[in-house]
Motif scaffolding. Structure first.
Motif, mmCIF file in Angstrom:
data_model
loop_
_atom_site.group_PDB
_atom_site.id
_atom_site.type_symbol
_atom_site.label_atom_id
_atom_site.label_comp_id
_atom_site.label_asym_id
_atom_site.label_seq_id
_atom_site.Cartn_x
_atom_site.Cartn_y
_atom_site.Cartn_z
ATOM 1 N N GLY A 176 0.774 -1.236 0.000
ATOM 2 C CA GLY A 176 0.000 0.000 0.000
ATOM 3 C C GLY A 176 0.800 1.277 0.000
ATOM 4 N N ARG A 177 2.121 1.195 -0.134
ATOM 5 C CA ARG A 177 2.922 2.427 -0.142
ATOM 6 C C ARG A 177 2.573 3.264 -1.371
ATOM 7 N NH1 ARG A 177 7.340 4.487 -2.685
ATOM 8 N NH2 ARG A 177 8.882 5.713 -1.519
ATOM 9 N N GLY A 178 2.446 4.574 -1.156
ATOM 10 C CA GLY A 178 2.191 5.486 -2.254
ATOM 11 C C GLY A 178 3.476 6.021 -2.855
ATOM 12 N N ILE A 221 2.623 5.333 5.263
ATOM 13 C CA ILE A 221 1.591 5.550 6.289
ATOM 14 C C ILE A 221 0.355 6.198 5.681
ATOM 15 C CG2 ILE A 221 1.135 6.552 8.552
ATOM 16 C CD1 ILE A 221 3.443 4.409 8.372
ATOM 17 N N GLN A 222 0.558 7.170 4.818
ATOM 18 C CA GLN A 222 -0.548 7.825 4.110
ATOM 19 C C GLN A 222 -0.156 7.902 2.626
ATOM 20 O OE1 GLN A 222 -0.664 11.501 6.412
ATOM 21 N NE2 GLN A 222 -2.651 10.925 7.261
ATOM 22 N N PRO A 257 -4.629 6.159 8.140
ATOM 23 C CA PRO A 257 -3.313 5.546 7.950
ATOM 24 C C PRO A 257 -3.396 4.123 7.419
ATOM 25 C CG PRO A 257 -3.807 5.843 10.299
ATOM 26 C CD PRO A 257 -4.879 6.545 9.539
ATOM 27 N N ASN A 258 -2.416 3.761 6.630
ATOM 28 C CA ASN A 258 -2.299 2.437 6.038
ATOM 29 C C ASN A 258 -1.746 1.474 7.093
ATOM 30 O OD1 ASN A 258 -1.750 0.203 4.338
ATOM 31 N ND2 ASN A 258 0.223 1.081 3.717
ATOM 32 N N GLN A 259 -2.556 0.550 7.536
ATOM 33 C CA GLN A 259 -2.160 -0.326 8.634
ATOM 34 C C GLN A 259 -0.940 -1.178 8.275
ATOM 35 O OE1 GLN A 259 -3.598 -0.069 11.720
ATOM 36 N NE2 GLN A 259 -1.829 -1.295 12.336
ATOM 37 N N ARG A 260 -0.832 -1.594 7.023
ATOM 38 C CA ARG A 260 0.312 -2.433 6.641
ATOM 39 C C ARG A 260 1.622 -1.657 6.767
ATOM 40 N NH1 ARG A 260 -1.641 -4.437 0.871
ATOM 41 N NH2 ARG A 260 -2.498 -2.324 0.943
ATOM 42 N N GLY A 261 1.577 -0.358 6.472
ATOM 43 C CA GLY A 261 2.760 0.470 6.659
ATOM 44 C C GLY A 261 3.120 0.620 8.124
ATOM 45 N N LEU A 262 2.118 0.903 8.952
ATOM 46 C CA LEU A 262 2.363 1.013 10.391
ATOM 47 C C LEU A 262 2.895 -0.302 10.949
ATOM 48 C CD1 LEU A 262 -0.794 3.017 11.505
ATOM 49 C CD2 LEU A 262 1.568 3.853 11.484
ATOM 50 N N ASP A 263 2.373 -1.422 10.453
ATOM 51 C CA ASP A 263 2.791 -2.730 10.966
ATOM 52 C C ASP A 263 4.271 -2.988 10.687
ATOM 53 O OD1 ASP A 263 0.276 -3.245 11.921
ATOM 54 O OD2 ASP A 263 -0.311 -4.572 10.268
ATOM 55 N N PHE A 264 4.766 -2.540 9.529
ATOM 56 C CA PHE A 264 6.190 -2.737 9.238
ATOM 57 C C PHE A 264 7.051 -2.046 10.281
ATOM 58 C CE2 PHE A 264 10.089 -0.909 7.420
ATOM 59 C CZ PHE A 264 10.803 -2.095 7.248
ATOM 60 N N TYR A 265 6.710 -0.812 10.592
ATOM 61 C CA TYR A 265 7.537 -0.083 11.565
ATOM 62 C C TYR A 265 7.334 -0.616 12.974
ATOM 63 C CZ TYR A 265 8.595 2.844 7.627
ATOM 64 O OH TYR A 265 9.023 3.272 6.398
ATOM 65 N N ARG A 266 6.164 -1.129 13.268
ATOM 66 C CA ARG A 266 5.960 -1.783 14.567
ATOM 67 C C ARG A 266 6.867 -3.011 14.675
ATOM 68 N NH1 ARG A 266 3.862 -1.460 19.832
ATOM 69 N NH2 ARG A 266 2.111 -0.226 19.070
ATOM 70 N N ARG A 267 6.952 -3.808 13.612
ATOM 71 C CA ARG A 267 7.843 -4.973 13.641
ATOM 72 C C ARG A 267 9.305 -4.549 13.794
ATOM 73 N NH1 ARG A 267 4.419 -6.457 9.305
ATOM 74 N NH2 ARG A 267 6.065 -6.013 7.752
#
Length: 446
Positions: free
Chosen positions: A36-38, A92-93, A100-110
């Motif tokens: 989902g990255r823009g 993220i956006q 916010p794009n959850q898949r983007g946030l999840d990468f940085y959470r990992r």
């Protein structure tokens, strides 16, 4: 009887000193179309013919998006205590606004969880130049609204990760966006418009202040800006060179330091720009109060000094690295750190970038002997140690960079990393400097 050179005593740093390394998202992550990255302005810029050496792009880079676990293990093996990275706004956006794009946030959470698991403190930069292209299409940093969109993005990141990130940095090197993106045109978005450039400077500073306020309202942790500071010296003893150096310093350093730390833009720079400049006309009531929202620390990035002639031009005084703009002068780090403390008070400081490119190649033994990088880092760490002894509240030091990566307009021609990246295979190889730095960290000095 032979005479030996006296050995200097070892330099020891404070027991809790934050030994680190730094990266940025577009330079290492790759995976520009995944999860989902823009599009960012650097995707656009690097695809534009003639912009990047060899036609390189960051589409794969060091493939960190897929190899982050391997890279985390490298950091652990080096003994890093701190890792400074950046979050890609387009992950993220994708369009710069909205949910916010959850898949983007999840990468940085990992990534952040992986750092904690390895005993490494995360230091996250919110903006390292990869503005969503959709916002650029709407005016980019020339548009005041972009500063408010940045605050919305920062709030989304703080809500998702704020409890796991102890230190936040807002805008990385606003001066480079201004000078390279809008004066020389060597960086995205590739403009050459001085009047736009300094309006951009103001909006980047406004974005910083709004993000500080967003953290105070929605998150935890410490926060501050990341400025690349260049100590400016007169090229000769003439009064004209001294006066020219003062103004040059205004554009290089005080234009960014003063509003954040004192709530004022420097009078000499405003006078030089003139009352009709877009920047001066763009400063609204209350802006400087926002920009000077109290910060917890200052991130300083040091690469080179500047020597200014009576005519306001610059000259070279010291040998340069493979980056022709970089003069190798370790004393400049001591000078800029002590100057910040002297002029702005005892704000905690972290060095978030210091390094150089060297002509690194794998030798017959499969190693990289980057002796020049070791000498550079040793001399700059010695300067940092002297600054500490002089009373500078320096908390940490981050080598630029952890990995060889996409070096903006230079593409992959310059290698800045402690770790060699074979781009064809993505194999990582610790350079001699990485082994040296590991020993420095283990010994808390050298």
């Amino acid at each position: 009887m032979s005479m030996s050179t006296p050995q200097r005593p070892p330099l020891r740093f404070p027991p809790d000193f934050g030994w680190g390394a730094a990266t940025s998202a577009y330079q290492i992550e790759g995976a520009v179309k995944e999860d989902g990255r823009g599009e960012s302005v650097w995707d656009t810029f690097s695809r534009t013919p003639g912009r990047i050496r060899n036609g390189d792009t960051g589409e794969v880079a060091a493939d960190h998006y897929h190899r982050y676990r391997e890279d985390l293990d490298l950091m652990r093996d080096l003994g890093l205590r701190s890792y400074r990275f950046s979050i890609a706004w387009p992950r993220i956006q994708p369009d710069g606004t909205g949910t916010p794009n959850q898949r983007g946030l999840d990468f940085y959470r990992r990534l952040v969880d992986g750092l904690h698991e390895r005993g490494i403190a995360p230091m996250a930069t919110l903006f390292h130049w990869d503005l969503p292209q959709a916002l650029q299409d709407a005016g980019g940093w020339e548009a005041r609204d972009t500063a408010y969109r940045f605050a919305d993005y920062a709030e989304a990141v703080f809500r998702a990760l704020g409890d796991r990130v102890p230190v936040w940095l807002t805008i990385n090197e606003p001066k480079t966006v201004v000078q390279n993106g809008y004066l020389s045109g060597h960086h995205a978005p590739g403009r050459q418009d001085p009047d736009a450039a300094y309006l951009v400077a103001h909006h980047l500073q406004l974005a910083h202040g709004l993000a500080v306020r967003a953290l105070r309202a929605n998150g935890t942790g410490r926060i501050g800006p990341a400025f690349n500071l260049h100590p400016c010296y007169p090229a000769d003893d003439s009064p004209e060179a001294t006066a020219a150096t003062r103004l040059y310093d205004g554009y290089e350093n005080r234009l960014y330091l003063d509003p954040v730390l004192t709530g004022r833009y420097p009078d000499d720079v405003l006078a030089d720009l003139g009352p009709d400049s877009r920047m001066v006309r763009g400063i609204a009531d209350g802006d400087l109060e926002i920009i000077s929202s109290p910060v917890d620390l200052l991130a300083v990035q040091y690469y080179t000094p500047i020597y200014v002639t009576a005519a306001g031009d610059t000259v070279r005084r010291w040998p340069t690295s493979e980056a022709e703009w970089q003069q190798i002068y370790p004393e400049g780090l001591y000078d800029i750190l002590t100057r910040v403390t002297r002029d702005y008070g005892p704000i905690p400081i972290t060095v978030t970038e210091n390094g150089l490119p060297t002509p690194d190649t794998l030798d017959a033994h499969g190693t990289v002997d980057d002796a020049g990088r070791i000498a550079f880092l040793r001399d700059h760490l010695a300067a940092a140690h002297r600054a500490l002894a002089a009373g500078v509240p320096l908390e940490s030091f981050h080598v630029w960079s952890l990995l060889d990566n996409f070096e903006w307009a230079e593409g992959y021609d310059q290698r800045w990393g402690l770790v060699y990246v074979d781009y064809a295979t993505q194999r990582r190889v610790l350079k001699r400097s990485a082994h040296w730095y590991r020993t420095v960290i283990a010994d808390n000095g050298f």
